[in-house]
Scaffold this motif. Structure first.
Motif, mmCIF file in Angstrom:
data_model
loop_
_atom_site.group_PDB
_atom_site.id
_atom_site.type_symbol
_atom_site.label_atom_id
_atom_site.label_comp_id
_atom_site.label_asym_id
_atom_site.label_seq_id
_atom_site.Cartn_x
_atom_site.Cartn_y
_atom_site.Cartn_z
ATOM 1 N N TYR A 149 0.835 -1.196 0.000
ATOM 2 C CA TYR A 149 0.000 0.000 0.000
ATOM 3 C C TYR A 149 0.874 1.251 0.000
ATOM 4 O O TYR A 149 2.030 1.237 0.427
ATOM 5 C CB TYR A 149 -0.951 0.016 1.189
ATOM 6 N N LYS A 156 -5.397 -6.953 -2.974
ATOM 7 C CA LYS A 156 -5.264 -5.495 -2.899
ATOM 8 C C LYS A 156 -6.440 -4.806 -3.601
ATOM 9 O O LYS A 156 -7.017 -3.844 -3.070
ATOM 10 C CB LYS A 156 -3.952 -5.057 -3.536
ATOM 11 N N TYR A 167 -9.677 -4.872 -1.510
ATOM 12 C CA TYR A 167 -9.690 -3.907 -0.405
ATOM 13 C C TYR A 167 -9.896 -2.489 -0.909
ATOM 14 O O TYR A 167 -10.635 -1.703 -0.297
ATOM 15 C CB TYR A 167 -8.400 -4.006 0.400
ATOM 16 N N TYR A 188 -6.317 -3.391 6.316
ATOM 17 C CA TYR A 188 -5.460 -3.133 5.159
ATOM 18 C C TYR A 188 -4.137 -2.494 5.572
ATOM 19 O O TYR A 188 -3.064 -2.898 5.104
ATOM 20 C CB TYR A 188 -6.212 -2.236 4.177
ATOM 21 N N THR A 208 -4.759 -8.452 6.402
ATOM 22 C CA THR A 208 -5.686 -8.575 5.276
ATOM 23 C C THR A 208 -6.304 -9.963 5.186
ATOM 24 O O THR A 208 -7.467 -10.099 4.792
ATOM 25 C CB THR A 208 -4.955 -8.259 3.964
#
Length: 315
Positions: free
Chosen positions: A10, A101, A104, A146, A151
């Motif tokens: 992220y 990813k 989310y 996240y 996760t």
């Protein structure tokens, strides 16, 4: 290189991606409203209060159904269900597969898009605090999982939560179309209890037994390790588990209170219907006729004389 597995982390660029999918979610929201919900509303002729709740449940049914199917596909293909140890092994899970990813980011975009939708949908002022509280809770939990590299655990918890929410809003839609049909609420009640039990079991498994066994127990924010050193302390671990149990107990208490109130209203309604039916039967009973018989609309006694007294003429 060919066959190389690409993973993602992220960063600030996620904000741009989330902003883009917020606009996508607004467009999809309008499509569902225009081509599905509005057409059904015209046929049902609901009141303003039911109209607002019907739109809310209709949108959430579409979202929860999509999310449940998508989330189930992700956890199955990534092997999180077949191998429960993967939920805490090799923590922190800093690098994510693309589909995890992307899932989310889309979840965050949807719940952020729900904020301007409160204005676009002209939600009543009485409903705004409840919906804001719901949106905030979802954003905090999804963003927390996240950003804190939980996760995998977050995916399983979202799957359980969305499954129960799907049945609840589906039951509301069926109820609005036919107020006598409440069978799907019973299905939701069973699913809700089962998902709460699975959620509590999962918390105990991951927090009580999984994370304390992680090899790297030192606080290392640069590597994304935020929790394992805390869960190595038995006092902190038991405190967290106690808070989780208390929270789940409060949720179950509200659920039981809601079910008791619903059953009480149902039995009161049934008893009032029985009383109304009994009163209607009593009113429908035929009245007793006077003794004698009718002839040309005049009641006469059994001996043929009229039961009415004759008036004497004045001399």
């Amino acid at each position: 290189a060919d066959g190389e597995l690409v993973q993602y982390h992220y960063g600030l660029k996620d904000l741009v991606t989330i902003l883009f999918y917020i606009f996508v979610a607004i467009i999809l929201h309008a499509v569902v409203q225009e081509y599905a919900l509005d057409k059904i509303n015209r046929r049902l002729h609901l009141s303003k209060v039911k109209h607002s709740k019907f739109n809310e449940s209709g949108q959430l049914v579409a979202f929860h159904l999509t999310s449940v199917i998508w989330c189930l596909y992700v956890v199955v293909t990534e092997g999180y269900i077949s191998n429960p140890r993967s939920l805490w092994e090799n923590y922190p899970h800093v690098y994510l597969p693309f589909q995890v990813k992307f899932f989310y980011l889309c979840q965050l975009a949807y719940w952020l898009h729900a904020l301007p939708e409160l204005y676009f949908q002209k939600v009543r002022k009485e409903e705004i605090p409840r919906q804001l509280r719901c949106i905030t809770l979802y954003l905090v939990h999804i963003a927390g999982a996240y950003l804190l590299n939980l996760t995998r655990l977050g995916l399983i918890l979202l799957l359980l939560q969305y499954l129960a929410e799907f049945f609840f809003h589906m039951a509301r839609l069926v109820y609005f179309t036919d107020e006598n049909n409440e069978k799907l609420f019973n299905v939701w009640a069973v699913v809700f209890v089962v998902t709460r039990l699975f959620t509590l079991t999962l918390y105990i498994l991951v927090i009580g037994f999984g994370l304390p066994r992680v090899e790297s127990q030192a606080l290392d924010p640069e590597r994304g390790n935020f929790f394992s050193f805390l869960f190595n302390n038995i006092f902190f671990r038991m405190s967290v588990l106690l808070l989780v149990c208390l929270f789940q107990a409060s949720v179950m208490w509200r659920f039981i209170h809601f079910q008791l109130r619903r059953w009480r209203e149902y039995w009161n309604e049934q008893s009032s219907r029985k009383r109304a039916a009994a009163g209607a039967k009593q009113q429908a009973k035929p009245l007793k006729r006077d003794s004698g018989y009718h002839e040309n609309g005049v009641v006469k006694a059994e001996n043929g004389t009229s039961p009415r007294t004759k008036k004497l003429k004045s001399p």
